[in-house]
Design an enzyme around this catalytic site. Structure first.
Site, PDB file in Angstrom:
ATOM      1  N   ASP A  91       0.822  -1.209   0.000  1.00 62.78           N
ATOM      2  CA  ASP A  91       0.000   0.000   0.000  1.00 62.78           C
ATOM      3  C   ASP A  91       0.856   1.258   0.000  1.00 62.78           C
ATOM      4  O   ASP A  91       1.530   1.554   0.987  1.00 62.78           O
ATOM      5  CB  ASP A  91      -0.898  -0.045   1.239  1.00 62.78           C
ATOM      6  N   ASP A 274      -2.196   6.031  -5.103  1.00 67.08           N
ATOM      7  CA  ASP A 274      -2.454   5.137  -3.968  1.00 67.08           C
ATOM      8  C   ASP A 274      -2.849   3.737  -4.429  1.00 67.08           C
ATOM      9  O   ASP A 274      -3.959   3.518  -4.903  1.00 67.08           O
ATOM     10  CB  ASP A 274      -3.567   5.752  -3.116  1.00 67.08           C
TER      11      ASP A 274
END
Length: 384
Positions: A91, A274
């Site tokens: 992430d 992201d």
């Protein structure tokens, strides 16, 4: 020396390590399939604000608020000696590593792999409490240190969180065990060094970069690459975009247009790249304008649906970044649930923010290099 570093990006690094990623159903899809999404969203409104809480307790480290309702890609790592394996989200929207532990009393931990420090000869505990607050739940626990293996790379004495409590059904329904953050160290656990920084500091990679290829089909597997890039995953040249604010991978975006008309980000805006968000998320008013343009209609769950038969006729959404146009077709920004129902992959941000989130809807179209050495992001069309 700088030119040598730039030129070396086009070749495979001898220390390049490639980690396979598996595309999974998001928690949103799992809850939708079980007809639980509307109830969940009413109890836990979508919040993605990227703001810090002030620390009222010096022993508690707070994370920026995030929402892990829309995660797709997981990979395997192991922690401890001998190694204990976990499925984690790689992430770029957070900076910490955490996994469930044997000390966790929540139902979510009974359905996932848990770390047992008693079985590791290299584990070192601390008294540092951690509390991570997300838009869809809270994880609390404590900080520990142990060896972490990613592919053939072994990071010695890596800080990571061991959960003791994971609240609500978002964690229960996730098909991942934990999160491995790849953002900048200034948003990591207090006093800790993120895993990617340790990969570089411990001399495990030859270039201070990592990259993502997120496949939209099963023909080519999704991967995250550490220490170099592989040109076989993209077409043409990488186009570089400076990072404007270190913390998240934040960049400047020039505009967003459809049908030749600027429809959002009209005077320029900021965007966060992201991998931990599957959608394209933006301020409410511009998102509503986009939804209006594609004739998306709201439903009771708060989501928007479009006519599946219109996908071939809808315009590309064009994100202009650093003077380069990055088109995203309707086949990417609309998710086909079945033959009759198609969902929009655009979503408004409840938090009062002008920042856009470029999630996997965008990243599946573009091979993405995260260059920590030069604080920049490289983008190139993927090889499908």
């Amino acid at each position: 020396m700088k030119w040598i570093g730039v030129l070396s990006l086009v070749a495979l690094s001898e220390c390049l390590v490639t980690i396979p990623l598996i595309k999974i159903k998001s928690m949103r899809e799992n809850l939708r399939r079980r007809d639980l999404l509307k109830d969940f969203l009413e109890k836990h409104p979508y919040r993605l604000s990227y703001k810090f809480y002030k620390q009222s307790n010096s022993e508690v480290t707070y994370e920026p608020m995030r929402n892990y309702l829309d995660l797709y890609y997981v990979g395997n790592i192991s922690i401890g000696t001998p190694p204990q394996e976990f499925k984690v989200i790689f992430d770029t929207g957070s900076a910490d590593l955490w996994v469930p532990s044997i000390y966790c009393s929540s139902k979510a931990c009974t359905t996932h792999n848990v770390f047992d420090p008693r079985l590791s000869s290299t584990f070192r505990s601390t008294r540092q409490r951690i509390r991570l607050i997300y838009g869809s739940g809270i994880m609390s626990g404590f900080l520990g240190y142990d060896n972490v293996q990613i592919g053939s790379l072994v990071v010695v004495s890596q800080a990571f969180g061991l959960s003791q409590k994971e609240s609500n059904k978002s964690f229960e329904n996730g098909t991942f065990d934990g999160i491995l953050g790849l953002a900048y160290p200034n948003i990591a656990f207090r006093g800790s060094t993120p895993i990617f920084d340790n990969l570089w500091k411990q001399g495990l990679i030859s270039q201070n970069i990592f990259a993502f290829y997120l496949s939209s089909n099963n023909k080519k597997r999704s991967v995250v690459l550490f220490g170099g890039v592989d040109p076989s995953y993209y077409k043409g040249d990488l186009k570089w975009v400076p990072v404007t604010q270190r913390g998240f991978w934040q960049i400047s975006m020039d505009s967003i247009s459809m049908n030749g008309k600027i429809i959002a980000c009209k005077s320029g805006c900021q965007a966060i790249v992201d991998t931990g968000t599957s959608l394209v998320i933006g301020p409410n008013d511009p998102i509503l304008e986009i939804l209006k343009t594609i004739n998306a209609q709201p439903i009771s769950s708060g989501e928007y649906i479009v006519n599946c038969s219109s996908i071939d006729t809808l315009p590309d959404t064009i994100f202009t970044i650093n003077g380069i146009k990055y088109p995203v077709p309707a086949s990417a920004y609309i998710q086909k649930y079945n033959s009759d129902i198609c969902y929009s992959n655009f979503e408004g941000m409840v938090a009062n923010s002008d920042v856009w989130i470029l999630g996997d809807v965008f990243l599946r179209m573009y091979f993405t290099v995260f260059d920590r050495a030069n604080d920049r992001i490289g983008l190139a069309p993927v090889v499908i």
